[in-house]
Design a protein around this motif. Structure first.
Motif, PDB file in Angstrom:
ATOM      1  N   GLU A 293       0.990  -1.216  -0.007  1.00 15.81           N
ATOM      2  CA  GLU A 293      -0.078  -0.145   0.246  1.00 15.81           C
ATOM      3  C   GLU A 293       1.051   1.316   0.200  1.00 15.81           C
ATOM      4  OE1 GLU A 293      -2.904  -0.170   3.122  1.00 15.81           O
ATOM      5  OE2 GLU A 293      -3.552  -2.169   2.563  1.00 15.81           O
ATOM      6  N   VAL A 294       2.200   1.115   0.485  1.00 15.97           N
ATOM      7  CA  VAL A 294       2.995   2.529   0.571  1.00 15.97           C
ATOM      8  C   VAL A 294       3.722   2.379  -0.466  1.00 15.97           C
ATOM      9  CG1 VAL A 294       4.405   3.952   2.007  1.00 15.97           C
ATOM     10  CG2 VAL A 294       2.426   2.669   3.163  1.00 15.97           C
ATOM     11  N   LEU A 295       3.976   3.501  -1.219  1.00 20.11           N
ATOM     12  CA  LEU A 295       5.115   3.437  -2.410  1.00 20.11           C
ATOM     13  C   LEU A 295       5.878   4.705  -2.044  1.00 20.11           C
ATOM     14  CD1 LEU A 295       6.056   2.188  -5.283  1.00 20.11           C
ATOM     15  CD2 LEU A 295       4.336   4.355  -5.978  1.00 20.11           C
TER      16      LEU A 295
ATOM     17  N   PRO B 272      22.407  14.332  -2.891  1.00 15.55           N
ATOM     18  CA  PRO B 272      21.831  13.046  -2.309  1.00 15.55           C
ATOM     19  C   PRO B 272      20.402  12.795  -2.836  1.00 15.55           C
ATOM     20  CG  PRO B 272      21.240  14.990  -0.741  1.00 15.55           C
ATOM     21  CD  PRO B 272      22.030  15.599  -1.840  1.00 15.55           C
ATOM     22  N   GLU B 273      20.261  11.385  -2.768  1.00 19.85           N
ATOM     23  CA  GLU B 273      18.885  10.896  -3.333  1.00 19.85           C
ATOM     24  C   GLU B 273      17.888  10.772  -2.033  1.00 19.85           C
ATOM     25  OE1 GLU B 273      19.611   7.298  -5.746  1.00 19.85           O
ATOM     26  OE2 GLU B 273      17.539   6.382  -5.095  1.00 19.85           O
ATOM     27  N   GLY B 274      16.973  11.020  -2.297  1.00 22.11           N
ATOM     28  CA  GLY B 274      15.674  11.003  -1.320  1.00 22.11           C
ATOM     29  C   GLY B 274      14.448  10.341  -1.791  1.00 22.11           C
ATOM     30  N   LEU B 275      13.404  10.362  -0.950  1.00 26.70           N
ATOM     31  CA  LEU B 275      12.246   9.568  -1.267  1.00 26.70           C
ATOM     32  C   LEU B 275      11.086  10.360  -1.209  1.00 26.70           C
ATOM     33  CD1 LEU B 275      13.165   6.029   0.607  1.00 26.70           C
ATOM     34  CD2 LEU B 275      13.083   6.531  -1.895  1.00 26.70           C
ATOM     35  N   LEU B 276      10.189  10.196  -2.056  1.00 28.02           N
ATOM     36  CA  LEU B 276       8.856  10.683  -1.946  1.00 28.02           C
ATOM     37  C   LEU B 276       7.898   9.707  -1.596  1.00 28.02           C
ATOM     38  CD1 LEU B 276       8.654  13.037  -5.020  1.00 28.02           C
ATOM     39  CD2 LEU B 276       8.827  13.967  -2.681  1.00 28.02           C
ATOM     40  N   THR B 277       7.038   9.807  -0.745  1.00 28.22           N
ATOM     41  CA  THR B 277       6.165   8.645  -0.232  1.00 28.22           C
ATOM     42  C   THR B 277       4.650   8.945  -0.657  1.00 28.22           C
ATOM     43  OG1 THR B 277       7.603   8.316   1.562  1.00 28.22           O
ATOM     44  CG2 THR B 277       5.554   7.213   1.648  1.00 28.22           C
ATOM     45  N   SER B 278       4.001   7.896  -1.127  1.00 26.67           N
ATOM     46  CA  SER B 278       2.697   7.924  -1.516  1.00 26.67           C
ATOM     47  C   SER B 278       1.985   6.774  -1.000  1.00 26.67           C
ATOM     48  CB  SER B 278       2.280   8.187  -2.971  1.00 26.67           C
ATOM     49  OG  SER B 278       1.031   8.114  -3.565  1.00 26.67           O
ATOM     50  N   GLU B 279       0.685   6.910  -0.686  1.00 25.63           N
ATOM     51  CA  GLU B 279       0.071   5.580  -0.700  1.00 25.63           C
ATOM     52  C   GLU B 279      -0.706   4.972  -1.847  1.00 25.63           C
ATOM     53  OE1 GLU B 279      -2.703   5.239   2.778  1.00 25.63           O
ATOM     54  OE2 GLU B 279      -1.364   6.218   4.036  1.00 25.63           O
ATOM     55  N   MET B 280      -0.595   3.635  -2.168  1.00 24.25           N
ATOM     56  CA  MET B 280      -1.155   2.874  -3.289  1.00 24.25           C
ATOM     57  C   MET B 280      -2.763   2.506  -3.166  1.00 24.25           C
ATOM     58  SD  MET B 280       1.164   2.650  -5.596  1.00 24.25           S
ATOM     59  CE  MET B 280       1.225   1.102  -6.527  1.00 24.25           C
ATOM     60  N   PRO B 281      -3.535   2.659  -3.923  1.00 28.82           N
ATOM     61  CA  PRO B 281      -4.773   2.135  -3.678  1.00 28.82           C
ATOM     62  C   PRO B 281      -4.711   0.632  -3.588  1.00 28.82           C
ATOM     63  CG  PRO B 281      -4.550   2.944  -5.882  1.00 28.82           C
ATOM     64  CD  PRO B 281      -3.268   3.400  -5.367  1.00 28.82           C
TER      65      PRO B 281
END
Lengths: 137, 176
Positions: free
Chosen positions: A125-127, B65-74
């Protein structure tokens, strides 16, 4: 007789350099590619345990600039179906697995969306998506 | 009175009430130190210089530097279609990214229901901040990014980052 600190400092420095180099080698799964570089990036630098990296790269060897190559971490390229199967197996081993998609910024969205769907198919669920982070002083 | 002892030096003793012994070491001819001796005296400094050099070479990073963007998947609803797996919220802000030409910078954005919205990503954050001030909208209002397949991933991430910069907390992807 005074204690001689010089060898102690030497060994300490060598160990420090050794472990710093080893820590750098552990990032071998981050294949070289042109990551998205948004202005005022809110991408956060973080070390996540139990993470799996899906690399989506431009296939430089082919004439088609839109050809894409998928790979799981430092592994050789494979199809998205194979990656999805690997993800399913990894998720059975550790349910809290985190997936990071590292995609070349030159790719078309359809290629990255296909990788996102492979992740969603495994009910993850979290990407997390890799991008260049803003340097903070 | 002078006494010659077994030493290589000389001991002179003054006769009388106060006897003082003087030792005069033999004079040696000054010889300049050899090059090897001079170099060996600098060895600790060279050691430290190399250690510091390697240390700074290891720690210095010129690349960002390399970072992360976070999202919730359906949750995946199955099937082979590419449509959204969950129903869309009732009043989301829908941002559409459409290609306008073959180049990576040839794109335009459009926000459903907002005719005066910017057509480039540059002014998107500021516009979304203004939208959040309107009645019925806030930071938790869902924002859905609908990118065309031909749009470059760079533009999608820039749009996503601009939405996050605006303070939107609920961002999702969908296909047009």
């Amino acid at each position: 007789m005074a204690f001689n600190f010089t060898p102690l400092i030497d060994v300490f420095m060598l160990l420090t350099i050794f472990f710093m180099l080893v820590a750098r080698f552990t990032s071998a799964e981050q294949l070289a590619m042109m990551l998205p570089d948004p202005p005022d990036s809110l991408a956060r630098v973080s070390q996540m345990p139990e993470r799996v990296v899906i690399n989506c790269r431009v296939n430089e060897s082919q004439a088609d600039p839109d050809a894409v190559v998928y790979s799981l971490g430092p592994n050789p390229p494979e199809s998205l179906g194979g990656i999805s199967d690997h993800l399913a197996a990894l998720q059975q081993q550790s349910p809290n697995i985190k997936v990071v998609i590292r995609a070349d910024r030159r790719l078309r969205f359809e290629h990255v969306r296909a990788a996102m769907q492979a992740v969603a198919r495994n009910n993850i669920e979290v990407l997390h998506v890799a991008a260049i982070a803003e340097e903070r002083g | 009175m002078e006494i010659t002892s077994g030493w290589s030096g000389h001991v002179s003793r003054e006769t009388g009430d106060e006897a003082t012994v003087h030792f005069r070491p033999p004079r040696r001819r000054y010889t300049p130190p050899s090059a090897l001796m001079t170099l060996s005296r600098f060895a600790p400094m060279i050691d430290m210089s190399f250690l510091l050099l390697i240390f700074f070479m290891t720690t210095t990073r010129f690349a960002k530097p390399e970072g992360l963007l976070t999202s919730e998947m359906p949750k995946y609803a199955g099937g082979s279609g590419s449509g959204p797996a969950v129903p869309l919220p009732e009043s989301p802000i829908i941002i559409r990214l459409t290609p306008m030409g073959p180049g990576p910078e040839d794109y335009a954005i459009r926000i459903d229901g907002f005719g005066q919205a910017p057509t480039r990503i540059d002014g998107l954050s500021e516009f979304l901040r203004g939208v959040q001030q309107r009645p019925g909208f806030d930071r938790k209002t869902p924002v859905i990014i609908m990118a065309h397949d031909e749009i470059r991933w760079d533009q999608v991430v820039k749009c996503w980052n601009a939405v996050l910069v605006a303070g939107c907390e609920n961002v999702a992807f969908a296909t047009p």
